[in-house]
Design an enzyme around this catalytic site. Structure first.
Site, PDB file in Angstrom:
ATOM      1  N   GLY A 198     -29.290 -44.032 -31.954  1.00 24.18           N
ATOM      2  CA  GLY A 198     -28.374 -45.165 -32.065  1.00 24.18           C
ATOM      3  C   GLY A 198     -28.849 -46.333 -31.234  1.00 24.18           C
ATOM      4  O   GLY A 198     -30.032 -46.463 -30.926  1.00 24.18           O
ATOM      5  N   PRO A 200     -29.351 -49.050 -28.046  1.00 26.68           N
ATOM      6  CA  PRO A 200     -29.637 -48.905 -26.609  1.00 26.68           C
ATOM      7  C   PRO A 200     -28.365 -48.929 -25.750  1.00 26.68           C
ATOM      8  O   PRO A 200     -28.269 -48.184 -24.774  1.00 26.68           O
ATOM      9  CB  PRO A 200     -30.525 -50.119 -26.310  1.00 26.68           C
ATOM     10  CG  PRO A 200     -31.184 -50.426 -27.616  1.00 26.68           C
ATOM     11  CD  PRO A 200     -30.178 -50.105 -28.667  1.00 26.68           C
ATOM     12  N   VAL A 202     -25.263 -47.856 -26.454  1.00 27.39           N
ATOM     13  CA  VAL A 202     -24.589 -46.550 -26.495  1.00 27.39           C
ATOM     14  C   VAL A 202     -25.499 -45.487 -25.865  1.00 27.39           C
ATOM     15  O   VAL A 202     -25.020 -44.551 -25.227  1.00 27.39           O
ATOM     16  CB  VAL A 202     -24.151 -46.180 -27.939  1.00 27.39           C
ATOM     17  CG1 VAL A 202     -23.461 -44.830 -27.959  1.00 27.39           C
ATOM     18  CG2 VAL A 202     -23.216 -47.252 -28.502  1.00 27.39           C
ATOM     19  N   GLY A 203     -26.805 -45.667 -26.001  1.00 25.34           N
ATOM     20  CA  GLY A 203     -27.761 -44.756 -25.350  1.00 25.34           C
ATOM     21  C   GLY A 203     -27.490 -44.651 -23.848  1.00 25.34           C
ATOM     22  O   GLY A 203     -27.564 -43.572 -23.259  1.00 25.34           O
ATOM     23  N   GLU A 220     -33.167 -41.741 -29.181  1.00 16.89           N
ATOM     24  CA  GLU A 220     -33.920 -42.476 -30.215  1.00 16.89           C
ATOM     25  C   GLU A 220     -33.175 -43.780 -30.432  1.00 16.89           C
ATOM     26  O   GLU A 220     -32.161 -43.820 -31.121  1.00 16.89           O
ATOM     27  CB  GLU A 220     -33.978 -41.656 -31.513  1.00 16.89           C
ATOM     28  CG  GLU A 220     -34.816 -40.396 -31.421  1.00 16.89           C
ATOM     29  CD  GLU A 220     -36.316 -40.674 -31.368  1.00 16.89           C
ATOM     30  OE1 GLU A 220     -36.729 -41.842 -31.517  1.00 16.89           O
ATOM     31  OE2 GLU A 220     -37.075 -39.719 -31.157  1.00 16.89           O
ATOM     32  N   CYS A 254     -34.392 -48.868 -38.095  1.00 11.49           N
ATOM     33  CA  CYS A 254     -34.734 -49.050 -36.676  1.00 11.49           C
ATOM     34  C   CYS A 254     -36.156 -49.566 -36.490  1.00 11.49           C
ATOM     35  O   CYS A 254     -36.433 -50.288 -35.550  1.00 11.49           O
ATOM     36  CB  CYS A 254     -34.544 -47.746 -35.918  1.00 11.49           C
ATOM     37  SG  CYS A 254     -35.539 -46.397 -36.561  1.00 11.49           S
TER      38      CYS A 254
HETATM   39  P1  NAD Z   1     -24.418 -46.893 -32.442  1.00 15.85           P
HETATM   40  O1  NAD Z   1     -25.088 -46.717 -31.140  1.00 15.85           O
HETATM   41  O2  NAD Z   1     -23.326 -47.884 -32.543  1.00 15.85           O
HETATM   42  O3  NAD Z   1     -23.792 -45.500 -32.941  1.00 15.85           O
HETATM   43  C1  NAD Z   1     -24.520 -44.297 -33.006  1.00 15.85           C
HETATM   44  C2  NAD Z   1     -23.587 -43.108 -32.843  1.00 15.85           C
HETATM   45  O4  NAD Z   1     -22.977 -43.202 -31.564  1.00 15.85           O
HETATM   46  C3  NAD Z   1     -22.469 -43.030 -33.868  1.00 15.85           C
HETATM   47  O5  NAD Z   1     -22.287 -41.677 -34.248  1.00 15.85           O
HETATM   48  C4  NAD Z   1     -21.247 -43.525 -33.106  1.00 15.85           C
HETATM   49  O6  NAD Z   1     -20.046 -42.921 -33.500  1.00 15.85           O
HETATM   50  C5  NAD Z   1     -21.563 -43.139 -31.679  1.00 15.85           C
HETATM   51  N1  NAD Z   1     -20.978 -44.080 -30.705  1.00 15.85           N
HETATM   52  C6  NAD Z   1     -20.768 -45.420 -30.882  1.00 15.85           C
HETATM   53  N2  NAD Z   1     -20.242 -45.952 -29.773  1.00 15.85           N
HETATM   54  C7  NAD Z   1     -20.103 -44.946 -28.878  1.00 15.85           C
HETATM   55  C8  NAD Z   1     -19.607 -44.860 -27.537  1.00 15.85           C
HETATM   56  N3  NAD Z   1     -19.127 -45.934 -26.920  1.00 15.85           N
HETATM   57  N4  NAD Z   1     -19.627 -43.663 -26.911  1.00 15.85           N
HETATM   58  C9  NAD Z   1     -20.118 -42.573 -27.534  1.00 15.85           C
HETATM   59  N5  NAD Z   1     -20.582 -42.583 -28.798  1.00 15.85           N
HETATM   60  C10 NAD Z   1     -20.592 -43.750 -29.468  1.00 15.85           C
HETATM   61  O7  NAD Z   1     -25.578 -47.200 -33.490  1.00 15.85           O
HETATM   62  P2  NAD Z   1     -25.457 -47.494 -35.038  1.00 15.85           P
HETATM   63  O8  NAD Z   1     -24.810 -48.824 -35.254  1.00 15.85           O
HETATM   64  O9  NAD Z   1     -24.883 -46.320 -35.738  1.00 15.85           O
HETATM   65  O10 NAD Z   1     -27.008 -47.579 -35.439  1.00 15.85           O
HETATM   66  C11 NAD Z   1     -27.769 -48.729 -35.227  1.00 15.85           C
HETATM   67  C12 NAD Z   1     -28.660 -48.612 -34.004  1.00 15.85           C
HETATM   68  O11 NAD Z   1     -29.362 -47.379 -34.008  1.00 15.85           O
HETATM   69  C13 NAD Z   1     -29.737 -49.682 -33.967  1.00 15.85           C
HETATM   70  O12 NAD Z   1     -29.926 -50.114 -32.649  1.00 15.85           O
HETATM   71  C14 NAD Z   1     -30.977 -48.952 -34.462  1.00 15.85           C
HETATM   72  O13 NAD Z   1     -32.199 -49.537 -34.063  1.00 15.85           O
HETATM   73  C15 NAD Z   1     -30.771 -47.605 -33.861  1.00 15.85           C
HETATM   74  N6  NAD Z   1     -31.487 -46.580 -34.615  1.00 15.85           N
HETATM   75  C16 NAD Z   1     -32.540 -45.952 -34.014  1.00 15.85           C
HETATM   76  C17 NAD Z   1     -33.267 -45.006 -34.723  1.00 15.85           C
HETATM   77  C18 NAD Z   1     -34.445 -44.283 -34.120  1.00 15.85           C
HETATM   78  O14 NAD Z   1     -34.881 -43.306 -34.699  1.00 15.85           O
HETATM   79  N7  NAD Z   1     -34.978 -44.728 -32.999  1.00 15.85           N
HETATM   80  C19 NAD Z   1     -32.903 -44.705 -36.022  1.00 15.85           C
HETATM   81  C20 NAD Z   1     -31.831 -45.365 -36.593  1.00 15.85           C
HETATM   82  C21 NAD Z   1     -31.115 -46.303 -35.881  1.00 15.85           C
END
Ligand code: NAD
Length: 474
Positions: A198, A200, A202-203, A220, A254
């Site tokens: 997801g 950075p 939320v990471g 990731e 991504c």
């Molecule tokens: P996101 O971080 O918003 O959400 C990812 C997951 O985290 C979802 O399941 C969501 O429910 C959960 N989440 C959201 N907010 C949270 C919180 N506050 N606490 C705990 N969990 C939470 O990301 P997104 O919008 O789903 O995806 C887009 C992002 O992901 C972009 O930055 C993209 O570059 C990245 N991404 C990376 C890869 C990779 O392989 N490196 C692949 C796809 C997407």
């Protein structure tokens, strides 16, 4: 028990977590044949039983064209399963290592043992691929897993829950649907590994939660992946690949090229070539093209619109596209230039079908621009010059790089996939995914008297001399 569990009694997912933990502790670890059986069952479900419904769910959630879903979702998971099945025996073998002379009388090896109960949190842009991909590695490494997919793609998440229920026992793999609150509650539990894909931001939340239990993480993440096109590059070939890699899934990838850094002298030629390939791929009316996706939610549509408005307000030039339709969440493939340095499009990850073009006069400027930002997940180079390519590789850092191509490094299971610092921690795919979900357990077996015993206390002058000789010679 591994921890004081009382604090988790009120957590709605603790019972499920506990079931998986007890099973893991009870069986020791899954055998090779059990892991292969699990992988085969998942493969059959995705490839045969649910294939049609997967394509339908992806169309419903993202307007994803069938061919794109086949290639970027189903093919990727099946490839990951085939690769794991072909190599698992070798990966699970004990790995012998040399034993130094000072440890004479012993042999050494290490084994990959499962970490235990793992949490997989996935995003929405490739819902099946980015959920089942890590799951393949988790299973191959012998773990159990709780999965939390994205709430943004509800049809895909509901179907994945059905597949998981059919293929796995609850105490081996379970999928929990829910919003952020669900993630938050799951993150409170003392998992043995967390695999998060997801953003950075939320990471950082995930890593903070993991720190409480010293849980290992694979993150990731995303960010701004630059593409450099130098003046030696084949402009037409670069344009074809970039238009494909940028506008597939409406730019919601991504590793998509986030922005272009191009030698000023070839900018116009590049834009012309992009126009040609855009017309060829999606026709002059991409809105009516069956090959072009939509933005996932209204919220993301509004975010992208705001970024585009911000650029227009500061007199940026829309070279191609720029049309929007809120009702169908459509944003035309858009190429934009003359952006101010502080434009939102140059500050934040775009994650949509808008491609900013920034020109440079000297390659050093492009390198400086990249190094002034966070380390990217991907960096692409289009060049026929070995010197330029080497210079860029030597003076930048990135999770992965393609030379004269983009995006495709993701599909090679023999390569580690992942970011660096802000774009990610740890690697996935193939053996690297297996490794992420495993603990490398070091084992020394003493089979005869060890010479080191000669140096046990009580110490005397002779042993002191022997210690010095050991340092010098062994
Ligand atoms: P996101 O971080 O918003 O959400 C990812 C997951 O985290 C979802 O399941 C969501 O429910 C959960 N989440 C959201 N907010 C949270 C919180 N506050 N606490 C705990 N969990 C939470 O990301 P997104 O919008 O789903 O995806 C887009 C992002 O992901 C972009 O930055 C993209 O570059 C990245 N991404 C990376 C890869 C990779 O392989 N490196 C692949 C796809 C997407």
């Amino acid at each position: 028990m591994e921890t004081d569990d009382k604090e988790f009694n009120k957590n709605p997912y603790f019972e499920l977590f506990q079931k998986q933990r007890i099973k893991q502790l009870g069986i020791g670890q899954h055998s090779y044949s059990h892991r292969i059986k699990q992988l085969s069952k998942l493969k059959t479900a995705i490839e045969k039983t649910y294939r049609k419904r997967i394509l339908e769910a992806l169309y419903k959630d993202l307007g994803k064209p069938k061919v794109e879903s086949e290639l970027t979702e189903i093919y990727q998971i099946i490839g990951e399963i085939k690769h794991a099945k072909a190599h698992l025996h070798k990966w699970m073998r004990r790995q012998k290592v040399k034993t130094p002379l000072s440890m004479l009388g012993a042999s050494s090896y290490y084994v990959y043992e499962p970490k235990g109960v793992c949490l997989i949190i996935s995003p929405w842009n490739f819902p099946f691929n980015l959920t089942f991909g890590p799951l393949v590695s988790a299973i191959a490494a012998g773990n159990s897993a709780i999965i939390k997919p994205s709430e943004m793609t509800p049809s895909s998440s509901a179907l994945m829950a059905e597949i998981v229920r059919e293929v796995f026992k609850e105490d081996e793999v379970t999928l929990v649907e829910g919003e952020v609150e669900t993630s938050t509650q799951l993150l409170q539990l003392p998992f043995n590994h967390i695999f998060f894909t997801g953003s950075p931001n939320v990471g950082k939340i995930v890593m903070t939660a993991a720190a409480k239990h010293l849980t290992s993480v694979t993150l990731e993440l995303g960010g701004k992946s630059p593409t450099i096109i130098d003046k030696t590059a084949s402009v037409d070939k670069a344009a074809k690949k970039i238009v494909w890699g940028k506008f597939m899934n409406a730019g919601q990838i991504c590793v998509t090229p986030d922005y272009i850094l191009i030698d000023k002298s070839i900018k116009d030629k590049f834009i012309e070539a992009c126009k040609k390939w855009l017309d060829y791929f999606y026709s002059e009316q991409p809105q009516n093209s069956d090959s072009y996706s939509r933005i996932v939610t209204q919220k993301h549509f509004e975010r992208l619109k705001a970024h585009l408005d911000n650029a227009k307000d500061t007199n940026a030039k829309i070279e191609i596209g720029g049309q929007l339709d809120a009702e169908s969440k459509y944003i035309a493939p858009t190429i934009i230039s003359d952006l101010k340095e502080d434009a939102l499009l140059l500050q934040h990850e775009i994650f949509g079908p808008i491609l900013p073009i920034v020109t440079y006069k000297d390659l050093g400027e492009a390198i400086d621009c990249i190094n002034s930002k966070e380390r990217p997940l991907a960096l692409y180079i289009y060049s026929k010059s070995r010197t330029n390519t080497k210079r860029i590789l030597n003076h930048t850092k990135a999770g992965g790089t393609c030379i004269n191509n983009n995006v495709v490094h993701y599909s090679n299971h023999n390569l580690p996939f992942g970011g660096v610092n802000h774009s990610g921690i740890g690697k996935s795919h193939g053996f690297y995914g297996f490794k992420a979900f495993s603990n490398q357990r070091a084992i020394v077996k003493q089979y005869v008297f060890g010479v080191a015993e000669l140096l046990f206390p009580p110490y005397n002058r002779f042993k002191e001399k022997m210690a010095r000789l050991t340092i010098k010679w062994f």
